[in-house]
Enzyme design. Structure first.
Site, PDB file in Angstrom:
ATOM      1  N   LYS A 217      -3.011   5.990  -3.906  1.00 29.74           N
ATOM      2  CA  LYS A 217      -3.870   6.699  -3.220  1.00 29.74           C
ATOM      3  C   LYS A 217      -3.902   8.455  -3.864  1.00 29.74           C
ATOM      4  O   LYS A 217      -2.272   8.669  -4.354  1.00 29.74           O
ATOM      5  CB  LYS A 217      -4.011   7.282  -1.426  1.00 29.74           C
ATOM      6  CG  LYS A 217      -3.506   5.932  -1.323  1.00 29.74           C
ATOM      7  CD  LYS A 217      -4.162   5.715   0.526  1.00 29.74           C
ATOM      8  CE  LYS A 217      -3.757   4.965   1.298  1.00 29.74           C
ATOM      9  NZ  LYS A 217      -2.138   4.365   0.957  1.00 29.74           N
TER      10      LYS A 217
ATOM     11  N   ASP B 273       0.826  -1.228  -0.153  1.00 28.90           N
ATOM     12  CA  ASP B 273       0.128  -0.009   0.220  1.00 28.90           C
ATOM     13  C   ASP B 273       0.846   1.461  -0.325  1.00 28.90           C
ATOM     14  O   ASP B 273       1.678   1.476   0.960  1.00 28.90           O
ATOM     15  CB  ASP B 273      -1.372  -0.001   1.207  1.00 28.90           C
ATOM     16  CG  ASP B 273      -2.151   1.047   1.719  1.00 28.90           C
ATOM     17  OD1 ASP B 273      -3.174   1.153   0.798  1.00 28.90           O
ATOM     18  OD2 ASP B 273      -1.241   2.305   1.508  1.00 28.90           O
TER      19      ASP B 273
ATOM     20  N   HIS C  87      -7.641  10.108  -1.344  1.00 37.88           N
ATOM     21  CA  HIS C  87      -6.872   9.623  -0.176  1.00 37.88           C
ATOM     22  C   HIS C  87      -7.816  10.560   1.200  1.00 37.88           C
ATOM     23  O   HIS C  87      -7.898   9.763   2.353  1.00 37.88           O
ATOM     24  CB  HIS C  87      -5.709  11.011  -0.613  1.00 37.88           C
ATOM     25  CG  HIS C  87      -4.415  10.292   0.689  1.00 37.88           C
ATOM     26  ND1 HIS C  87      -3.208   9.977   0.746  1.00 37.88           N
ATOM     27  CD2 HIS C  87      -4.696   9.747   2.133  1.00 37.88           C
ATOM     28  CE1 HIS C  87      -2.602   9.457   1.786  1.00 37.88           C
ATOM     29  NE2 HIS C  87      -3.990   9.499   2.390  1.00 37.88           N
TER      30      HIS C  87
ATOM     31  N   TYR D 269       3.391   9.869  -0.591  1.00 40.52           N
ATOM     32  CA  TYR D 269       4.722   9.534   0.621  1.00 40.52           C
ATOM     33  C   TYR D 269       5.524   9.589  -0.244  1.00 40.52           C
ATOM     34  O   TYR D 269       6.566   9.605  -0.017  1.00 40.52           O
ATOM     35  CB  TYR D 269       4.491   8.356   0.900  1.00 40.52           C
ATOM     36  CG  TYR D 269       3.000   7.045   1.313  1.00 40.52           C
ATOM     37  CD1 TYR D 269       2.245   8.588   1.907  1.00 40.52           C
ATOM     38  CD2 TYR D 269       2.085   6.175   1.155  1.00 40.52           C
ATOM     39  CE1 TYR D 269       0.840   8.233   2.736  1.00 40.52           C
ATOM     40  CE2 TYR D 269       1.031   5.822   2.103  1.00 40.52           C
ATOM     41  CZ  TYR D 269       0.373   6.396   2.941  1.00 40.52           C
ATOM     42  OH  TYR D 269      -0.929   6.655   2.815  1.00 40.52           O
TER      43      TYR D 269
END
Length: 285
Positions: free
Chosen positions: A81, A51, A114, A56
């Site tokens: 996401k 994931d 998200h 990120y």
């Protein structure tokens, strides 16, 4: 290097007939990123569910690690996401294509919105969610996203999406651990055929020194983390603990060789106190 046997990981069926592994490895910008840890999880721990998110900042590195592992793409479940800065019909489609390109993939197994709040001016959250979701519906129809879903959405967000769009999200990924158990949301998702996925299963470490958790861990001769992950999985929740520590990743994977008794499941369930250890979407319209 000795390769571990394939992890015996159960799957959960989605409403579109696909099956998502109930256990996965989360990645994040918090705590850094470890190329070696990803390769280790895939090659030595048998992890087949990863994931990540644009937010990120590790998409390209993660794609490289997956290729280095030698695990065929078809054998993996990869979730990505869409960040709210990319909400809107055209922006969402471009962001998904850009993420695929960065990771070197032709598709994502699951693609999520998200967060329920939009950042674009002049448009309500509801309108922006609906416009963005229509882009995800098209990406799904075109095969770029095998399944589509949302993250951090509450019941009223999901209800509005159902009214405004045609495809019900396949997954809703939210914070879930013994201290945060959104039972009404879980029940709503169950009724609507939305798979419930939980992140932060260890409450960012806060649950690991809880006396009840430690007592149960001692009883089963397991770590506190294993007990919490097992509790989540045994509740039917797709669970994605994060770690860049190889030893902890290996421990976190070893949650399928035992089962918690009903009394221990109930004891962990009684720890609910409503706390959030990450974003709280309660006040998002």
């Amino acid at each position: 290097m000795l390769l571990a046997p394939k992890q015996s990981c159960p799957t959960i069926p989605l409403s579109n007939g696909l099956h998502i592994p109930i256990f996965g490895l989360g990645t994040s910008h918090d705590g850094g990123y470890s190329h070696d840890a990803i390769v280790y999880a895939l090659t030595e721990c048998g992890v087949r569910h990863i994931d990540t998110a644009k937010r990120y900042g590790c998409e390209q590195k993660l794609g490289d690690a997956i290729r280095e592992s030698g695990i065929p793409r078809r054998d993996l479940w990869v979730t990505n996401k869409l960040w709210p800065g990319d909400y809107g019909y055209q922006a969402a489609k471009k962001a998904c294509l850009d993420s695929c390109s960065l990771m070197g993939f032709k598709y994502f197994d699951l693609y999520l919105m998200h967060w329920p709040e939009a950042t674009q001016p002049g448009c309500s959250n509801r309108e922006m969610r609906a416009e963005t979701w229509r882009a995800l519906e098209e990406l799904h129809k075109e095969g770029l996203c095998s399944a589509i879903g949302v993250s951090n959405f509450l019941v009223h967000h999901l209800e509005e999406l159902k009214e405004d769009c045609s495809v019900v999200p396949h997954v809703n990924q939210v914070e879930y651990h013994p201290f945060q158990q959104p039972k009404l949301l879980m029940e709503y998702c169950r009724q609507e055929g939305i798979v419930f996925e939980g992140y932060s299963p260890l409450a960012k470490g806060q649950v690991l020194d809880d006396p009840a958790v430690l007592r149960i861990a001692q009883k089963y001769e397991r770590t506190a983390a294993q007990i919490c992950i097992r509790w989540s999985i045994q509740n039917g929740v797709v669970t994605i603990p994060k770690s860049i520590n190889k030893k902890r990743i290996q421990e976190n994977c070893q949650v399928f060789g035992f089962q918690l008794e009903e009394s221990d499941m109930a004891a962990l369930g009684s720890l609910e106190d409503g706390r959030h250890v990450t974003w709280d979407p309660t006040n998002v319209e």
